[in-house]
Design an enzyme around this catalytic site. Structure first.
Site, PDB file in Angstrom:
ATOM      1  CG  HIS A  33      -1.682  -1.306   1.370  1.00  0.00           C
ATOM      2  ND1 HIS A  33      -1.283  -2.256   2.269  1.00  0.00           N
ATOM      3  CD2 HIS A  33      -2.734  -1.818   0.717  1.00  0.00           C
ATOM      4  CE1 HIS A  33      -2.079  -3.315   2.166  1.00  0.00           C
ATOM      5  NE2 HIS A  33      -2.964  -3.081   1.233  1.00  0.00           N
ATOM      6  CB  CYS A  34       2.161   3.638  -1.524  1.00  0.00           C
ATOM      7  SG  CYS A  34       1.614   3.333  -3.183  1.00  0.00           S
TER       8      CYS A  34
END
Ligand code: PLP
Lengths: 72, 384
Positions: free
Chosen positions: B339-340
């Site tokens: 998720h970055c």
């Protein structure tokens, strides 16, 4: 009717001025800046000349940056 | 199909968002404020109204202090690169998204000192740990409002108060909370608020902004871009006033028209009712998952400590396996992986494998949550 125009540094302030004036029921209108006043491409607020003091103080109250007021 | 990837971007959008964008394309279409004619003024008016409504949402006194950007990432870059100089010290948390972490790591290479305050395995931050890191060269505290991995809310107001007491700038990444959790520039002590339009504000992608608080001197803030603004065209220097200083080039006016409709939707529904709706559903999801022993849940359990974004893992299955099984067999769309936010995953102990993330919106229904719990149960049965 004698008109004047108020010039602003940007469209943001022109729209804010229009909104503040209309809220007070003043008959103002955004129009293209007359050629003889500025080389810029933006808009200005046309006002009834007799309301210039009222509108000017209204704009001051509302932190609207004004560049100048001119008789049309 | 069940869409549970609202933390990446909300979908569906309220129908009025699309309608506003179509109306802009069909009836307005002009370049906002550049030309002085009717349509140009009308386009500028839409952007003006959007600033005004956002200033209501975030309690901003002067709407000229809201500048539009493409997204939260651009806003964060503008705030950091515009204000931070070599020799400055910045404090942040270990729960940040890469949209904060990467510009900070880049600044670090250019002589900025960075302190990353560790959070708990649930992603919680103790504001005292922030205070302990403050030194003479500290210039700014940067925090996300809620984690996009665990949904954990960080103590904004406490940190805002600390920043205020020490005369530090406080930059908040509200990508996950703007529209679904109350945000108040004044009372939360925020100096710079980065928001994105395409998540809980229900606007289209390519919209976002930065609110620049009164304590920030915009004249000392360097724009990311210089160029035409439609104002002061006779000068070759960048305007020094807001919002023009940071808004060079033709904006995404059609997108902003959609954002205006999105924010109107949020205010019509009410931030609190939307939050209650989502909290109620995420609570059901958590309750349902807690009954399944093979599931590990991450982040806080109490609704007051979180938003409606939930990370979990299933024993002996990788997050991407879970996501593709959910999609193929049950039509559930979610997001697996990191998720970055690698630092957030290190904090909760899920790096490098990551988690499966379910994230809800105002449009998620009770039925969809029930079906999702059932789907996960089925998936485990099939595996046995
Ligand atoms: C916490 C957080 N910060 C920043 C971002 C970046 O938002 P955007 O991609 O709209 O720039 C996101 C979302 O992707 C996020 O979840």
């Amino acid at each position: 009717m004698v008109y004047g125009v108020i010039l602003f540094p940007s469209i943001y302030f022109a729209l804010r001025a229009e909104k503040k004036s209309k809220e007070k029921g003043l008959s103002v209108r955004l129009i293209p800046v007359p050629r003889h006043l500025s080389s810029d491409c933006g808009v200005c607020l046309r006002i009834p000349w007799e309301e210039r003091e009222t509108i000017h103080s209204l704009l001051k109250e509302g932190s609207v940056k004004v560049e100048g007021v001119h008789l049309l | 199909m069940i869409y549970l990837d609202n933390a990446a971007t909300s979908w569906p959008k309220p129908p009025e968002v699309k309608e506003a964008m179509v109306r802009f394309m069909e009836e307005i279409g002009a370049n906002p404020g550049r030309s002085g004619h009717l349509l140009s003024i009308e386009a500028a008016r839409i952007i003006y109204e959007t600033r005004e409504i956002l200033s209501t949402l975030f309690n901003v006194k002067d709407s000229s202090r809201i500048v539009f950007t493409l997204n939260a990432t651009e806003s964060i870059n503008l705030a950091l690169k515009g204000l931070i100089r070599p020799g400055d010290h910045i404090i942040t948390s270990s729960m940040e998204h890469n949209s904060v972490m990467r510009p900070l790591r880049d600044l670090e290479k250019k002589g900025v000192e960075l302190s990353v305050v560790p959070c708990s395995p649930k992603g919680e931050l103790d504001s005292r740990d922030i205070e302990k890191k403050i030194q003479s060269r500290t210039r700014m505290i940067v925090l996300n409002h809620a984690s996009n991995v665990t949904g954990t809310l960080l103590p904004l107001r406490e940190v805002g108060r600390i920043a205020g007491e020490h005369g530090l700038l406080f930059l908040v990444d509200a990508a996950q909370t703007a529209g679904v959790y109350p945000i108040d520039m004044e009372n939360d002590g925020i100096d710079l608020l980065a928001f994105t339009g395409h998540k809980s504000l229900y606007g289209p992608q390519g919209t976002g902004g930065l609110v620049i608080g009164e304590r920030v001197n915009e004249k000392e803030m360097i724009p990311l871009k210089h160029g035409g603004t439609g104002s002061r065209s006779e000068f070759e220097e960048q305007p020094d006033f807001l919002p023009d200083r940071f808004e060079s080039g033709t904006p995404n006016a059609v997108g902003i028209a959609g954002l205006l409709a999105g924010v109107r939707f949020v205010l019509k529904q009410g931030v609190e009712p939307i939050r209650r709706h989502e909290s109620c559903l995420i609570e059901k999801l958590i309750e349902g998952f807690k009954e399944i022993p093979q599931i590990t849940l991450y982040g806080p359990e109490e609704m007051k400590d979180r938003i409606a974004t939930l990370s979990f893992n299933i024993e002996n299955l990788s997050p991407s396996e879970v996501a593709s099984l959910l999609e193929e067999e049950f039509g559930i769309l979610c997001r697996p992986g990191l998720h970055c936010a690698p630092s957030a995953h290190r904090t909760i102990g899920t790096f490098p494998k990551g988690t499966v993330r379910f994230s809800l919106s105002a449009f998620t229904s009770d039925g969809e949550v029930k079906q999702s719990i059932e789907a996960v149960r089925h998936l485990l049965h099939q595996k046995d």
